[in-house]
Design a protein around this motif. Structure first.
Motif, mmCIF file in Angstrom:
data_model
loop_
_atom_site.group_PDB
_atom_site.id
_atom_site.type_symbol
_atom_site.label_atom_id
_atom_site.label_comp_id
_atom_site.label_asym_id
_atom_site.label_seq_id
_atom_site.Cartn_x
_atom_site.Cartn_y
_atom_site.Cartn_z
ATOM 1 N N LEU A 103 0.709 -1.298 -0.013
ATOM 2 C CA LEU A 103 0.002 -0.013 0.020
ATOM 3 C C LEU A 103 0.841 1.420 0.020
ATOM 4 N N ARG A 104 1.895 1.302 0.930
ATOM 5 C CA ARG A 104 2.688 2.492 0.835
ATOM 6 C C ARG A 104 3.431 2.602 -0.531
ATOM 7 N N SER A 105 4.049 1.608 -1.067
ATOM 8 C CA SER A 105 4.529 1.789 -2.396
ATOM 9 C C SER A 105 3.896 2.046 -3.850
ATOM 10 N N SER A 106 2.426 1.873 -3.463
ATOM 11 C CA SER A 106 1.623 1.548 -4.705
ATOM 12 C C SER A 106 1.416 3.199 -5.031
ATOM 13 N N LEU A 111 -4.881 0.309 -7.807
ATOM 14 C CA LEU A 111 -4.117 -0.781 -7.130
ATOM 15 C C LEU A 111 -4.448 -0.945 -5.386
ATOM 16 N N SER A 112 -4.284 -0.028 -4.876
ATOM 17 C CA SER A 112 -4.457 0.175 -3.126
ATOM 18 C C SER A 112 -5.830 -0.230 -3.133
ATOM 19 N N PHE A 113 -6.887 0.079 -3.811
ATOM 20 C CA PHE A 113 -8.320 0.111 -3.795
ATOM 21 C C PHE A 113 -8.435 -1.625 -3.976
ATOM 22 N N VAL A 114 -8.011 -1.918 -4.950
ATOM 23 C CA VAL A 114 -8.424 -3.340 -5.016
ATOM 24 C C VAL A 114 -7.748 -4.511 -4.201
ATOM 25 N N LEU A 115 -6.443 -3.719 -3.793
ATOM 26 C CA LEU A 115 -5.801 -4.673 -2.614
ATOM 27 C C LEU A 115 -6.485 -4.723 -1.303
ATOM 28 N N ALA A 116 -7.015 -3.316 -0.973
ATOM 29 C CA ALA A 116 -7.904 -3.523 0.147
ATOM 30 C C ALA A 116 -9.047 -3.972 -0.051
ATOM 31 N N ARG A 117 -9.755 -4.115 -0.989
ATOM 32 C CA ARG A 117 -11.163 -4.751 -0.949
ATOM 33 C C ARG A 117 -11.146 -6.059 -1.235
ATOM 34 N N ASP A 118 -10.096 -6.540 -2.189
ATOM 35 C CA ASP A 118 -10.199 -7.990 -2.481
ATOM 36 C C ASP A 118 -9.162 -8.841 -1.774
ATOM 37 N N VAL A 119 -8.091 -8.377 -1.037
ATOM 38 C CA VAL A 119 -7.310 -9.196 -0.322
ATOM 39 C C VAL A 119 -7.297 -8.755 1.153
ATOM 40 N N ILE A 120 -6.989 -7.613 1.609
ATOM 41 C CA ILE A 120 -7.141 -7.155 3.113
ATOM 42 C C ILE A 120 -8.359 -7.256 3.728
ATOM 43 N N ARG A 121 -9.406 -6.716 3.142
ATOM 44 C CA ARG A 121 -10.889 -6.938 3.916
ATOM 45 C C ARG A 121 -11.283 -8.361 4.121
ATOM 46 N N PRO A 122 -11.190 -9.107 3.095
ATOM 47 C CA PRO A 122 -11.455 -10.510 3.262
ATOM 48 C C PRO A 122 -10.621 -11.353 4.140
ATOM 49 N N LEU A 123 -9.078 -10.809 4.142
ATOM 50 C CA LEU A 123 -8.368 -11.684 5.163
ATOM 51 C C LEU A 123 -8.754 -11.280 6.457
ATOM 52 N N VAL A 124 -8.921 -10.154 6.764
ATOM 53 C CA VAL A 124 -9.375 -9.628 8.194
ATOM 54 C C VAL A 124 -10.585 -10.557 8.525
ATOM 55 N N LEU A 125 -11.786 -10.545 7.593
ATOM 56 C CA LEU A 125 -12.745 -11.083 7.988
ATOM 57 C C LEU A 125 -12.820 -12.515 8.213
ATOM 58 N N GLY A 149 -2.976 6.812 1.357
ATOM 59 C CA GLY A 149 -3.690 5.624 0.926
ATOM 60 C C GLY A 149 -3.838 4.326 1.929
ATOM 61 N N LEU A 150 -2.988 4.391 3.004
ATOM 62 C CA LEU A 150 -3.251 3.726 4.132
ATOM 63 C C LEU A 150 -4.565 4.024 4.634
ATOM 64 N N ARG A 151 -5.031 5.203 4.988
ATOM 65 C CA ARG A 151 -6.349 5.690 5.461
ATOM 66 C C ARG A 151 -7.640 5.081 4.722
ATOM 67 N N ARG A 152 -7.307 5.120 3.291
ATOM 68 C CA ARG A 152 -8.328 4.740 2.488
ATOM 69 C C ARG A 152 -8.434 3.041 2.657
ATOM 70 N N ALA A 153 -7.219 2.643 2.614
ATOM 71 C CA ALA A 153 -7.224 1.037 2.766
ATOM 72 C C ALA A 153 -7.962 0.564 4.158
ATOM 73 N N ALA A 154 -7.855 1.453 5.142
ATOM 74 C CA ALA A 154 -8.164 1.242 6.522
ATOM 75 C C ALA A 154 -9.848 1.101 6.295
ATOM 76 N N GLN A 155 -10.283 2.301 5.742
ATOM 77 C CA GLN A 155 -11.818 2.471 5.623
ATOM 78 C C GLN A 155 -12.311 1.287 4.919
ATOM 79 N N ILE A 156 -11.919 0.858 3.848
ATOM 80 C CA ILE A 156 -12.155 -0.247 3.026
ATOM 81 C C ILE A 156 -11.997 -1.625 3.846
ATOM 82 N N ALA A 157 -11.141 -1.765 4.364
ATOM 83 C CA ALA A 157 -10.991 -2.994 5.240
ATOM 84 C C ALA A 157 -11.969 -3.209 6.375
#
Length: 161
Positions: A103-106, A111-125, A149-157
């Motif tokens: 996320l930090r290097s994106s 890409l950050s959105f898709v990573l957060a929505r399709d990987v991080i959120r389902p992983l946490v759940l 980017g991290l704040r947006r990912a946190a919201q999505i996750a």
């Protein structure tokens, strides 16, 4: 995993088109390079590679994702996200450190959105109580980050969790 990464990269370049690369650049911005490979071709290259290496362990999956992400090429990074999405079953809470680095290097918000929505959120759940609490504390830390980017990912996750 270098061989697997090279196979994916070669396939992505073989399926590329300069017209699509220009479309991607116009759509996602100038962050990084673009091969101009379609999502279908990215999925096919990963499918073929995973058939050639059918028994990849957790460490091999995460290593391959890191090798793909290492080059600042949109399609390689999207391939890393799709790989992780397809193998969520092997990811563990400590992988959030690697994902935070992604996320930090994106340089591309998509890409950050898709990573957060399709990987991080389902992983946490998917995590059990103890690991989920650890993951939620990581995501909470992201929500306080100076990085947009991290704040947006946190919201999505954290959505619907």
């Amino acid at each position: 995993m270098v061989e697997a990464c090279e196979l994916v990269d070669e396939a992505l370049q073989n399926e590329s088109s300069w017209q699509r690369a220009e479309e991607h650049r116009a759509r996602f911005g100038g962050g990084g390079r673009y091969y101009g490979t379609s999502v279908g071709a990215i999925r096919a290259s990963l499918r073929d590679t995973l058939r050639r290496f059918p028994e990849l362990t957790h460490d091999e999956i995460t290593a391959l994702s890191s090798l793909l992400w290492a080059a600042d090429v949109y399609e390689r990074r999207l391939a890393a996200v799709i790989l992780l999405q397809s193998r969520l079953d092997v990811l563990i809470v400590s992988d959030l450190t690697r994902l935070e680095g992604f996320l930090r290097s994106s340089a591309v918000d998509e890409l950050s959105f898709v990573l957060a929505r399709d990987v991080i959120r389902p992983l946490v759940l998917s995590l059990g109580d103890r690991d989920r609490a650890r993951a939620e504390s990581v995501v909470a830390r992201w929500s306080e980050s100076e990085s947009p980017g991290l704040r947006r990912a946190a919201q999505i996750a954290a959505a619907d969790s």
